[in-house]
Design an enzyme around this catalytic site. Structure first.
Site, PDB file in Angstrom:
ATOM      1  N   ARG A  88      -9.008   0.254  16.585  1.00 32.31           N
ATOM      2  CA  ARG A  88      -7.812  -0.538  16.881  1.00 32.31           C
ATOM      3  C   ARG A  88      -6.796  -0.323  15.762  1.00 32.31           C
ATOM      4  O   ARG A  88      -7.166  -0.152  14.593  1.00 32.31           O
ATOM      5  CB  ARG A  88      -8.157  -2.030  16.965  1.00 32.31           C
ATOM      6  CG  ARG A  88      -6.953  -2.877  17.377  1.00 32.31           C
ATOM      7  CD  ARG A  88      -7.175  -4.367  17.198  1.00 32.31           C
ATOM      8  NE  ARG A  88      -5.969  -5.097  17.548  1.00 32.31           N
ATOM      9  CZ  ARG A  88      -5.744  -6.373  17.269  1.00 32.31           C
ATOM     10  NH1 ARG A  88      -6.646  -7.077  16.637  1.00 32.31           N
ATOM     11  NH2 ARG A  88      -4.604  -6.939  17.619  1.00 32.31           N
ATOM     12  N   HIS A  89      -5.513  -0.341  16.108  1.00 30.22           N
ATOM     13  CA  HIS A  89      -4.449  -0.190  15.106  1.00 30.22           C
ATOM     14  C   HIS A  89      -4.586  -1.232  13.999  1.00 30.22           C
ATOM     15  O   HIS A  89      -5.237  -2.263  14.164  1.00 30.22           O
ATOM     16  CB  HIS A  89      -3.071  -0.324  15.772  1.00 30.22           C
ATOM     17  CG  HIS A  89      -2.898  -1.643  16.476  1.00 30.22           C
ATOM     18  ND1 HIS A  89      -2.626  -2.816  15.802  1.00 30.22           N
ATOM     19  CD2 HIS A  89      -2.969  -1.973  17.790  1.00 30.22           C
ATOM     20  CE1 HIS A  89      -2.541  -3.812  16.672  1.00 30.22           C
ATOM     21  NE2 HIS A  89      -2.752  -3.334  17.880  1.00 30.22           N
ATOM     22  N   GLY A  90      -3.933  -0.966  12.874  1.00 27.72           N
ATOM     23  CA  GLY A  90      -3.966  -1.883  11.737  1.00 27.72           C
ATOM     24  C   GLY A  90      -3.048  -3.082  11.951  1.00 27.72           C
ATOM     25  O   GLY A  90      -2.460  -3.280  13.025  1.00 27.72           O
ATOM     26  N   ALA A 403      -7.634  -3.376  12.930  1.00 31.76           N
ATOM     27  CA  ALA A 403      -8.374  -2.222  12.380  1.00 31.76           C
ATOM     28  C   ALA A 403      -9.847  -2.208  12.787  1.00 31.76           C
ATOM     29  O   ALA A 403     -10.645  -1.477  12.214  1.00 31.76           O
ATOM     30  CB  ALA A 403      -8.244  -2.155  10.855  1.00 31.76           C
TER      31      ALA A 403
END
Length: 478
Positions: A88-90, A403
């Site tokens: 997952r994106h930060g 994240a």
């Protein structure tokens, strides 16, 4: 001298009410001045999908670059040959929709007139969010990714070797926060290989920039059945809306109205939730414990966490079968990579893609984990069983914080008893070994894992799963 005292030494003399606001503001900003003491809040464990990665993995507060070596990782007679990671994106900014709601709430506080209390502190607190931010990755989010890269490269040095760097395969959702997360991860790897050297532009890196693939990373946007029956269906989130008007949320509504001295009729569950999340955003983005955190206690936080989890459960988790079945395309893609690596290893060929990393969203990970049978409670989460679900497995902040990552590690092993070669798999969720859903073992023979999931691998066809049921248009009219 205490750090709070250091921050307050320069506070001006003022009437007590104004001074209370100034002290509150000064204390909160203090944590921004001294980032070596990261700000924490009693509310931190309850922010759901807005949870910081280090709050789900507290060991990282001491050393965010040290690898989290789970003692259950396979070693000795097993060699890792491939890693397929879904990340997952930060940490990101709030969405434009959340920022507009915050402005609305801020306007209510400004309109209620002066007063030396928490409402005044919030009215005076800088509203620094702007529409352009709209869910974009923040500097802390880039740091999340760089540090994750450093830890994984240290944990699996044979896979993240200098020789394999050009064979890295990176895939991302088209959203900027995911593209930027992939780029930051590559910069972290560069730092691992070339300490002290500034990284080149991602486009100039040997492995090239991440490739965009929304059919994999945003499969939910391409599934007509999900879009019609869940995403665009006003009744799909019935339990979420019912909980907003239920006794637990109504108690918080009255309490917050009294605390902030605004009419209860001017507040609603959405505004309460945005106030709660503003505490989380200030904490995650700037490392600041803002006055928004003082609006709620942990009992409130647990209720607001449940509201967030209800939404994730009914929209991304076990609430509807199509939520998870829409992710079959991603699940099968992961196993196609693993299959290819097994075949190449059996033929003594080099593994063409030792590391495959895919950057997506909480909405990418939750359906996949549900498809695999993880974090399923005996009873569904509903608007009416909050107390019974206090110890639920489905807690999104523990599963998909910023994240968050689900990693499949394929190992080539020699069986100590038979001396035969075999392939084994381990799963890691947020860098901790995730026991297999079917056996609770910490590792599985690859063929056994495939056999357990054979229905998904063989019978789940996205084109059929996502097709809307045909409506019978026959008519008795002549």
């Amino acid at each position: 001298m205490l750090r709070g005292a250091r921050c307050l030494r320069g506070a001006p003399s003022a009437p007590s009410a104004v001074l209370a606001v100034a002290l509150l503001s000064s204390l909160s900003r203090c944590s921004l001045l001294e980032p070596e003491h990261p700000a924490v809040s009693a509310l931190s464990p309850y922010f759901g999908t807005k949870t910081r990665y280090e709050d789900a993995n507290p060991g990282l507060r001491r050393d965010p670059e040290a690898p989290l070596r789970d003692p259950q990782l396979l070693e000795e007679t097993c060699t890792p040959v491939q890693l397929v990671g879904l990340i997952r994106h930060g940490t990101r900014y709030p969405t434009a929709k959340q920022i507009r709601k915050l402005r609305q709430l801020h306007g209510l506080l400004e309109a209620r007139g002066p007063g030396g209390d928490l409402g005044a502190a919030l009215a005076a607190w800088p509203l620094w969010y702007a529409d352009w931010m709209d869910g974009q990755l923040v500097d802390k989010g880039r740091q999340d990714m760089r540090q994750l890269a450093l830890r994984l490269a240290s944990l699996f040095p044979a896979l993240f070797s200098r020789e394999n760097y050009g064979r890295l395969q990176l895939i991302t959702s088209s959203k900027h926060r995911c593209v930027d997360s992939g780029a930051a991860f590559l910069q972290g790897l560069w730092q691992h290989f070339h300490p002290g050297l500034p990284p080149p532009d991602v486009a100039d890196m040997e492995c090239g920039p991440p490739r965009i693939n929304d059919k994999l990373m945003r499969f939910f946007d391409h599934c007509e059945r999900f879009l019609t029956e869940v995403e665009r269906n006003d009744t799909a989130l019935y339990h979420v809306e019912a909980f907003k008007t239920g006794p637990e949320m109504q108690n918080i509504l009255k309490k917050v109205a009294a605390t902030l001295q605004v009419p209860v009729n001017n507040l609603n569950a959405d505004l309460i939730q945005v106030a709660f999340f503003t505490c989380s955003f200030d904490l995650a983005i700037k490392g600041v414990k803002s006055p928004w955190c003082d609006v709620f206690d942990t009992d409130d936080a647990m209720v607001l966490e449940y509201l967030n989890d209800l939404k994730q459960y009914w929209k991304r988790g076990y609430g509807y079968t199509i939520n998870s079945r829409s992710s079959c395309i991603l699940f099968q893609d992961i196993f196609q990579h693993l299959d290819k690596a097994v075949e190449q290893k059996k033929r003594s060929q080099p593994i063409s893609s030792p590391v495959i990393l895919q950057f997506g969203h909480a909405e990418t990970l939750l359906p996949l984990l549900s498809l695999m049978g993880y974090f399923k409670d005996k009873e569904p989460l509903t608007a009416y069983n909050y107390k019974e679900q206090m110890h639920r497995k489905f807690r999104s902040g523990h599963i998909v914080p910023y994240a968050s990552n689900l990693i499949f590690v394929l190992y080539h092993c020699k069986n100590a008893k038979t001396a035969k070669e075999e392939f084994r798999v381990q799963l890691l969720l947020n860098e901790k070994v995730l026991p297999l859903a079917n056996s609770q073992e910490t590792a599985s023979l690859y063929d056994d894992l495939k056999n357990h999931y054979k229905d998904i691998l063989q019978s789940c066809h996205t084109s059929e799963e996502c097709q809307l049921p045909k409506v019978n248009n026959t008519s008795d009219e002549l």
